[in-house]
Design a protein around this motif. Structure first.
Motif, short mmCIF file in Angstrom:
data_model
loop_
_atom_site.label_atom_id
_atom_site.label_comp_id
_atom_site.label_asym_id
_atom_site.label_seq_id
_atom_site.Cartn_x
_atom_site.Cartn_y
_atom_site.Cartn_z
N TYR A 128 21.87 58.38 -1.16
CA TYR A 128 20.91 58.39 -1.82
C TYR A 128 20.19 57.05 -1.90
O TYR A 128 20.70 56.55 -2.02
CB TYR A 128 21.14 58.82 -3.14
CG TYR A 128 20.81 59.10 -4.75
CD1 TYR A 128 20.89 60.45 -4.81
CD2 TYR A 128 19.73 58.35 -5.08
CE1 TYR A 128 19.80 61.02 -6.02
CE2 TYR A 128 19.00 58.64 -6.09
CZ TYR A 128 18.91 60.05 -6.56
OH TYR A 128 18.45 60.43 -8.07
N ILE A 253 24.63 68.78 4.26
CA ILE A 253 23.36 68.26 4.37
C ILE A 253 22.07 69.88 5.34
O ILE A 253 21.20 69.89 4.32
CB ILE A 253 22.46 67.18 4.53
CG1 ILE A 253 22.81 66.13 3.78
CG2 ILE A 253 21.00 66.60 5.44
CD1 ILE A 253 22.76 64.42 4.48
N GLY A 256 23.05 73.43 3.25
CA GLY A 256 22.18 72.84 1.83
C GLY A 256 22.38 72.99 0.86
O GLY A 256 22.11 72.66 -0.21
N TYR A 258 24.10 70.01 0.45
CA TYR A 258 23.61 68.43 -0.71
C TYR A 258 22.41 69.18 -1.18
O TYR A 258 22.07 68.37 -2.82
CB TYR A 258 22.87 67.54 0.49
CG TYR A 258 22.64 66.44 -0.43
CD1 TYR A 258 23.34 65.38 -0.35
CD2 TYR A 258 21.45 66.57 -0.64
CE1 TYR A 258 23.06 64.05 -0.58
CE2 TYR A 258 20.92 65.36 -1.73
CZ TYR A 258 21.58 63.58 -1.36
OH TYR A 258 21.35 63.21 -1.72
N ASP A 259 21.75 69.63 -1.54
CA ASP A 259 20.53 70.34 -2.24
C ASP A 259 20.95 70.92 -3.13
O ASP A 259 20.84 71.11 -4.26
CB ASP A 259 19.30 71.23 -1.51
CG ASP A 259 18.56 70.73 -0.45
OD1 ASP A 259 18.52 69.63 -0.51
OD2 ASP A 259 18.15 71.30 0.53
N GLU A 260 21.80 71.65 -3.38
CA GLU A 260 22.86 72.46 -4.09
C GLU A 260 23.12 71.76 -5.46
O GLU A 260 23.20 71.92 -6.42
CB GLU A 260 23.47 73.89 -4.44
CG GLU A 260 23.29 75.00 -3.63
CD GLU A 260 24.30 75.75 -2.77
OE1 GLU A 260 25.68 75.76 -2.80
OE2 GLU A 260 24.57 76.99 -1.49
N TYR A 262 22.51 68.64 -5.21
CA TYR A 262 20.94 67.83 -6.20
C TYR A 262 20.55 68.72 -7.09
O TYR A 262 20.50 67.65 -7.91
CB TYR A 262 20.08 67.40 -5.04
CG TYR A 262 18.96 66.48 -5.61
CD1 TYR A 262 19.34 65.16 -5.70
CD2 TYR A 262 18.28 67.08 -6.40
CE1 TYR A 262 18.00 64.52 -5.72
CE2 TYR A 262 17.55 66.09 -6.49
CZ TYR A 262 17.22 65.20 -6.40
OH TYR A 262 16.31 64.07 -6.49
N THR A 263 19.80 70.15 -7.60
CA THR A 263 19.63 70.75 -7.69
C THR A 263 21.21 70.32 -9.30
O THR A 263 20.24 70.30 -10.59
CB THR A 263 19.81 72.26 -7.87
OG1 THR A 263 18.94 72.23 -6.60
CG2 THR A 263 19.16 72.69 -8.65
#
Ligand code: ARG
Length: 268
Positions: A128, A253, A256, A258-260, A262-263
């Motif tokens: 991050y 990463i 997907g 990581y993105d979940e 993050y959201t």
């Protein structure tokens, strides 16, 4: 003779008492999220954090450590076949605890780009990109950036953090009246709202999280001061765990997860 014997017993009692207190003080705060049974052959690791740093590190109603860091490390563990238990310590105690083998890793929004830290622990790839910012009360009209801090002002940050380094530097160069170094960011925010201090130097995503949850109270001012990037820390030379963390991080990463997460933690 009698007296010596009695003194001995008394001394023992005092020692036992001191040891009990010391043991209680070692690892306090959040309990485990995962439970500690490692009846299966899955590896289980102990991670330490400081949980006044939402959305990276905070606690739920039951005192468990939760946050982006915990979810991300749990996802890495799932990918790599290990489980993690989380305990809370004060931020400046994290690296010493890791160095002395009291934990396997640090999951605490910790800047991995710091050479003094790199000399003591090994960091994973960073997960991050962050930076420090000045946080003031929303109705503050005098401080519009770090250059507006003056020799009559008190500025706070959390002990052992990059923000504290910055505050101490401002103090040493005579730019502020007092460097207020506190154990938790929650206390710093309370002191700011009480008017005991004029500003806090804190990580931007943590300041933004507070502002989003309690709108209208605080605001960030000026430019981002120092860029930093967070990494997970392991004991120096613990290549086995470091490899697992790095491989798992790349996998979560790519797939997907990581993105979940993050959201979940930054966009809700
Ligand atoms: N990023 C800053 C540092 O590395 C602050 C981290 C604070 N983290 C926490 N869990 N309280 O020094």
């Amino acid at each position: 003779m009698k007296l010596m014997e009695w003194n001995g017993i008394k001394l023992m009692k005092v020692l036992v008492f001191i040891m009990a207190i010391a043991m209680m003080m070692v690892l306090v705060g959040c309990g485990s999220n995962e439970g500690t049974d490692d009846s299966s052959d899955t590896d289980s690791y102990l991670a330490i954090t400081e949980p006044t740093f939402a959305p990276f590190d905070t606690t739920d109603e039951d005192g468990n450590c939760i946050g982006f860091d915990m979810d991300l490390m749990d996802a890495i563990g799932e990918d790599q076949g290990f489980t993690v238990e989380y305990k809370a310590l004060e931020f400046d105690a994290l690296i010493p605890a890791l160095e002395t083998g009291q934990a396997d890793m640090i999951t605490a929004g910790m800047n991995a780009m710091d050479p003094a830290r790199q000399a003591k622990v090994d960091f994973s790839q960073t997960y991050y990109d962050s930076g420090l910012v000045v946080l003031v009360n929303d109705d503050n009209e005098t401080i519009n950036g770090i250059e507006d801090l003056t020799a009559d002002m008190k500025v706070a940050s959390q002990i052992g953090t990059t923000g504290a380094d910055e505050v101490l530097e401002l103090y040493e160069e005579g730019s502020i009246e007092e460097a207020v170094i506190l154990n938790g960011f929650n206390t710093a925010v309370l002191q700011l709202q009480n008017g005991d201090i004029d500003a806090i130097i804190i990580d931007l995503p943590v300041a933004n999280d507070f502002i989003k949850k309690q709108p209208g109270k605080l605001k960030t001012v000026g430019e981002v001061l120092n860029a930093e990037s967070y990494g997970f820390a392991v004991q120096k030379g613990d290549e086995e765990l470091l490899d697992k963390i790095n491989t798992g991080l790349n996998n979560v990463i790519d797939n997907g997860t990581y993105d979940e997460l993050y959201t979940k933690w930054f966009e809700n």
